[in-house]
Design a protein around this motif. Structure first.
Motif, mmCIF file in Angstrom:
data_model
loop_
_atom_site.group_PDB
_atom_site.id
_atom_site.type_symbol
_atom_site.label_atom_id
_atom_site.label_comp_id
_atom_site.label_asym_id
_atom_site.label_seq_id
_atom_site.Cartn_x
_atom_site.Cartn_y
_atom_site.Cartn_z
ATOM 1 N N VAL A 43 6.991 26.173 7.655
ATOM 2 C CA VAL A 43 7.441 26.947 7.978
ATOM 3 C C VAL A 43 8.789 26.232 8.975
ATOM 4 N N PRO A 44 10.304 25.756 8.046
ATOM 5 C CA PRO A 44 11.192 25.598 8.381
ATOM 6 C C PRO A 44 11.597 25.502 9.491
ATOM 7 N N GLU A 45 11.994 24.636 10.520
ATOM 8 C CA GLU A 45 12.146 24.429 12.463
ATOM 9 C C GLU A 45 13.883 24.713 11.883
ATOM 10 N N THR A 46 14.064 26.009 12.682
ATOM 11 C CA THR A 46 15.478 26.696 12.933
ATOM 12 C C THR A 46 15.983 26.753 13.698
ATOM 13 N N LYS A 47 15.857 26.046 15.035
ATOM 14 C CA LYS A 47 16.379 25.818 16.584
ATOM 15 C C LYS A 47 17.651 25.165 16.053
ATOM 16 N N GLY A 48 18.608 26.007 16.205
ATOM 17 C CA GLY A 48 20.163 24.799 16.530
ATOM 18 C C GLY A 48 20.699 25.286 15.598
ATOM 19 N N LYS A 49 20.192 25.490 14.256
ATOM 20 C CA LYS A 49 20.734 25.045 12.711
ATOM 21 C C LYS A 49 21.214 26.581 12.722
ATOM 22 N N THR A 50 22.737 26.756 12.269
ATOM 23 C CA THR A 50 24.151 28.036 11.722
ATOM 24 C C THR A 50 23.161 28.632 11.093
ATOM 25 N N LEU A 51 23.953 29.798 10.778
ATOM 26 C CA LEU A 51 23.072 31.033 9.553
ATOM 27 C C LEU A 51 23.446 30.042 8.272
ATOM 28 N N GLU A 52 24.623 29.306 8.148
ATOM 29 C CA GLU A 52 24.865 29.251 7.078
ATOM 30 C C GLU A 52 23.708 27.727 6.680
ATOM 31 N N GLU A 53 23.507 26.978 7.582
ATOM 32 C CA GLU A 53 22.163 25.982 7.441
ATOM 33 C C GLU A 53 21.207 26.287 6.394
ATOM 34 N N LEU A 54 20.193 27.626 6.990
ATOM 35 C CA LEU A 54 19.216 28.066 7.008
ATOM 36 C C LEU A 54 18.952 28.860 5.821
ATOM 37 N N GLU A 55 20.840 29.458 5.295
ATOM 38 C CA GLU A 55 20.753 30.253 3.806
ATOM 39 C C GLU A 55 20.698 28.283 2.708
ATOM 40 N N LYS A 56 21.351 27.769 2.906
ATOM 41 C CA LYS A 56 20.886 26.379 2.535
ATOM 42 C C LYS A 56 19.839 26.108 1.938
ATOM 43 N N ILE A 57 19.075 26.131 3.273
ATOM 44 C CA ILE A 57 17.387 25.881 3.712
ATOM 45 C C ILE A 57 16.310 26.308 2.221
ATOM 46 N N TRP A 58 16.677 27.081 2.845
ATOM 47 C CA TRP A 58 16.101 28.925 1.708
ATOM 48 C C TRP A 58 16.289 28.647 0.723
ATOM 49 N N LEU A 59 17.324 28.571 0.229
ATOM 50 C CA LEU A 59 17.859 28.651 -1.350
ATOM 51 C C LEU A 59 17.262 27.337 -2.111
ATOM 52 N N ASP A 60 17.582 26.007 -0.809
ATOM 53 C CA ASP A 60 16.731 24.893 -1.959
ATOM 54 C C ASP A 60 15.290 25.450 -1.794
ATOM 55 N N ASP A 61 14.995 25.516 -1.768
ATOM 56 C CA ASP A 61 13.032 25.762 -1.554
ATOM 57 C C ASP A 61 13.420 26.555 -3.457
ATOM 58 N N LYS A 62 14.647 28.106 -3.455
ATOM 59 C CA LYS A 62 13.866 28.529 -3.957
ATOM 60 C C LYS A 62 14.434 28.301 -5.596
ATOM 61 N N SER A 63 14.952 27.069 -5.289
ATOM 62 C CA SER A 63 16.114 26.609 -6.667
ATOM 63 C C SER A 63 14.922 26.293 -8.353
ATOM 64 N N PRO A 64 15.164 26.921 -9.425
ATOM 65 C CA PRO A 64 14.126 25.995 -10.379
ATOM 66 C C PRO A 64 14.637 24.978 -10.398
ATOM 67 N N LYS A 65 14.565 24.176 -10.101
ATOM 68 C CA LYS A 65 14.646 22.657 -10.295
ATOM 69 C C LYS A 65 13.488 22.066 -9.571
ATOM 70 N N LYS A 66 13.484 22.432 -8.433
ATOM 71 C CA LYS A 66 12.220 22.473 -7.677
ATOM 72 C C LYS A 66 10.690 22.798 -8.271
ATOM 73 N N LYS A 67 10.888 23.894 -9.085
ATOM 74 C CA LYS A 67 9.950 24.176 -9.404
ATOM 75 C C LYS A 67 9.791 23.539 -10.779
ATOM 76 N N ALA A 68 10.946 23.210 -11.608
ATOM 77 C CA ALA A 68 10.295 22.784 -13.198
ATOM 78 C C ALA A 68 9.533 21.416 -12.682
ATOM 79 N N ALA A 69 10.282 20.685 -11.684
ATOM 80 C CA ALA A 69 9.542 19.252 -10.883
ATOM 81 C C ALA A 69 7.943 19.955 -10.412
ATOM 82 N N LEU A 70 7.908 20.254 -10.232
ATOM 83 C CA LEU A 70 6.211 20.724 -9.932
ATOM 84 C C LEU A 70 5.068 20.361 -10.815
#
Length: 70
Positions: A43-70
């Motif tokens: 579970v990523p740390e969210t303390k002190g992050k803006t909503l935009e930063e949190l959205e980027k964290i969650w979208l980066d984790d779900k990107s097809p690039k990362k799934k293809a690399a696995l």
């Protein structure tokens, strides 16, 4: 916060207690330790992050690039 878990604990405690006796609390303690380790690792740390930063964290984790690399 604990209300969703109460039915699971109250329905599993009596049969486990009949079999294991006092070790029942060790089972629940071990499950709690495993839950803490899971949360700490995955579970990523969210303390002190803006909503935009949190959205980027969650979208980066779900990107097809990362799934293809696995």
């Amino acid at each position: 916060m604990l209300k969703p878990h109460s039915p699971a604990i109250s329905s599993t405690f009596p049969p486990i207690h009949d079999v294991l006796g006092g070790m029942t609390f060790s089972i629940y303690g071990a499950l709690s330790v495993l839950a803490v380790i899971f949360i700490w690792k995955f579970v990523p740390e969210t303390k002190g992050k803006t909503l935009e930063e949190l959205e980027k964290i969650w979208l980066d984790d779900k990107s097809p690039k990362k799934k293809a690399a696995l």
